[in-house]
Write a protein that holds these residues in place. Sequence first.
Motif, PDB file in Angstrom:
ATOM      1  N   THR A  53      34.223  36.078 -81.963  1.00 31.94           N
ATOM      2  CA  THR A  53      34.879  34.765 -82.082  1.00 31.94           C
ATOM      3  C   THR A  53      35.819  34.520 -80.907  1.00 31.94           C
ATOM      4  N   HIS A  54      36.342  35.621 -80.296  1.00 28.59           N
ATOM      5  CA  HIS A  54      37.229  35.484 -79.138  1.00 28.59           C
ATOM      6  C   HIS A  54      37.409  36.839 -78.458  1.00 28.59           C
ATOM      7  N   GLY A  77      31.865  32.585 -76.924  1.00 31.74           N
ATOM      8  CA  GLY A  77      32.184  31.337 -76.233  1.00 31.74           C
ATOM      9  C   GLY A  77      33.021  31.556 -74.982  1.00 31.74           C
ATOM     10  N   ASP A  90      29.841  24.285 -77.470  1.00 31.29           N
ATOM     11  CA  ASP A  90      30.020  23.727 -78.810  1.00 31.29           C
ATOM     12  C   ASP A  90      28.721  23.103 -79.331  1.00 31.29           C
ATOM     13  N   VAL A 103      27.217  27.667 -83.180  1.00 26.19           N
ATOM     14  CA  VAL A 103      28.480  28.051 -82.551  1.00 26.19           C
ATOM     15  C   VAL A 103      29.360  26.806 -82.475  1.00 26.19           C
ATOM     16  N   MET A 104      30.517  26.872 -83.150  1.00 26.71           N
ATOM     17  CA  MET A 104      31.449  25.734 -83.136  1.00 26.71           C
ATOM     18  C   MET A 104      32.670  26.090 -82.294  1.00 26.71           C
ATOM     19  N   SER A 105      32.981  25.243 -81.331  1.00 27.90           N
ATOM     20  CA  SER A 105      34.152  25.459 -80.485  1.00 27.90           C
ATOM     21  C   SER A 105      35.428  25.246 -81.312  1.00 27.90           C
ATOM     22  N   HIS A 112      38.879  29.605 -75.422  1.00 31.64           N
ATOM     23  CA  HIS A 112      37.431  29.498 -75.642  1.00 31.64           C
ATOM     24  C   HIS A 112      37.018  30.134 -76.969  1.00 31.64           C
ATOM     25  N   GLN A 113      37.860  29.969 -77.965  1.00 23.10           N
ATOM     26  CA  GLN A 113      37.606  30.460 -79.321  1.00 23.10           C
ATOM     27  C   GLN A 113      36.387  29.740 -79.927  1.00 23.10           C
ATOM     28  N   VAL A 114      35.597  30.476 -80.734  1.00 26.50           N
ATOM     29  CA  VAL A 114      34.512  29.829 -81.481  1.00 26.50           C
ATOM     30  C   VAL A 114      34.518  30.312 -82.928  1.00 26.50           C
ATOM     31  N   TYR A 116      31.436  30.789 -86.191  1.00 25.05           N
ATOM     32  CA  TYR A 116      29.988  30.820 -86.422  1.00 25.05           C
ATOM     33  C   TYR A 116      29.710  30.200 -87.781  1.00 25.05           C
ATOM     34  N   SER A 149      40.918  21.934 -84.386  1.00 24.61           N
ATOM     35  CA  SER A 149      39.950  22.971 -84.781  1.00 24.61           C
ATOM     36  C   SER A 149      39.992  23.177 -86.298  1.00 24.61           C
TER      37      SER A 149
END
Length: 250
Positions: A53-54, A77, A90, A103-105, A112-114, A116, A149
């Motif tokens: 995720t990061h 991401g 994204d 993958v969601m930004s 650049h965190q995402v 799932y 977010s």
Amino acid sequence: MKPEVIIISIASDNYCYLIRSGNDAAVIDPAESDPVMAEVEKRNLNLQYILATHHHSDHTAGIPEIKRKTGAQVYGGDKKIKSIDKVFLDGESFLLGDIEIVVMSMPGHTRHQVAYYLPGYNMIFTGDTLFGAGCGRIFEGSADQLYNSLMKISGLADDTLIYFGHEYTLENLEFASMVDEGNQEVGKRLEEVRQLRRENKATVPSTVMLEKATNPFLRVHTIGIRRYLGMVDRSAVAVFEELRKRKDRF
Ligand SMILES: [Zn+2]
């Protein structure tokens, strides 16, 4: 086939997850290799992906060894993630067996965190963006980014299951019961979570509905929290930013 989610508890409060579709599997945020490899080998899984995720080490430190042992592809991401093979934008998605993973930004905690998201099964893995009754700290992004977010997550279907990156739910609910004092749902969840933690049980998964009812960071529009902060007429982002600062000092 409906995915199975295996929760792997690492160190004092880290959660790492295996998503399994038949014999195919993906691991999310492996802080260590050994506990993940033990689950993979016990179940004889074919590990296809390592998802981060990061870039923080408590979510990525196990990646190089797991990759070396399994040959799994590393997705995320952020190009800062150890051993990453593919950086997603994204809304891009991929398949685990026949399961679509989007993958969601989610900028805010890091730039650049995402997260799932499995739209076919109403599940989301939020890393350090949203926790049970709380949210991550703002390290690289802005309050505006993290708030937006979180709004993406709260906009998902009410029954969406939320798998988060750390077991902070009890402490978060203690903060929530202070800033959202009249909220009976917070009191009820606090009792349930105290019981779970006494039994050393995880408070994952949560749901979007439960978070909207008890997570103060998704409730900055409510009058109780606004009165507590003395910010009745301020914007949602301003209230969110102040609430995050109070939590940092809690
Ligand atoms: Zn983090």
